[in-house]
Design a protein around this motif. Structure first.
Motif: not given
Length: 169
Positions: A86-99, A131-144
């Motif tokens: 990937i071109p650069h570092l990025v943090l994705g958020r969805y609900g309590s999920g952070r990736v 690194k997946s931070i927060g929730t382990t719910n696969p739906h929210n992790v994928i959305k993040a």
């Protein structure tokens, strides 16, 4: 700020599907319990850097997976990549999920957990640290993860934003 995404035609790509999670769900009704299955599926074309996810529910697992694949084909997104990472570092958020997605040098491989790994391999990223931070719910992790991928910028857009040429960056 994410860019506006136009709808991609699923027929134009060599899509490979990957089942992320299958969940047995029950609905309690007057006559007892109604059993069904929910499937979370990721589809992607590594050569075109295109990926999508979908969820399907049905009485049998194969039908649920088929419905998930159809739903995933409807929300494909094009991802900005540089060669194998990937071109650069990025943090994705969805609900309590952070990736957190971090570029990695050649030969590192995909360092990722289940749901994030499925998305990264489907989009064609070969070297990345996650690194997946927060929730382990696969739906929210994928959305993040998708939120993070949507925020990836290519070198050309960054150069025009800064008023410089690509070589100056």
């Amino acid at each position: 700020m994410p860019t506006v995404i136009k709808k991609l035609d699923a027929g134009a790509f060599q899509l490979k599907d990957q089942v992320v999670a299958i969940n047995r769900v029950t609905k309690v009704v007057k006559g007892g319990k109604n059993l069904s299955f929910a499937a979370l599926v990721v589809v992607g074309d590594p050569s075109a850097a295109v990926v999508g996810y979908g969820s399907g529910k049905a009485k049998e697992v194969p039908q649920a997976i088929r419905k998930g694949i159809e739903a995933a084909k409807k929300n494909l997104v094009k991802v900005n990549l540089t060669q194998t990472t990937i071109p650069h570092l990025v943090l994705g958020r969805y609900g309590s999920g952070r990736v957190l997605l971090k570029p990695a040098p050649e030969g590192t491989g995909v360092i990722a957990g289940g749901a994030v790994r499925a998305v990264m391999t489907s989009v064609g990223v070969q070297n990345v640290l996650t690194k997946s931070i927060g929730t382990t719910n696969p739906h929210n992790v994928i959305k993040a993860t998708f939120d993070a991928l949507k925020h990836l910028k290519n070198r050309q857009s960054v150069a025009t934003l800064r008023g410089k040429t690509v070589e100056e960056l």
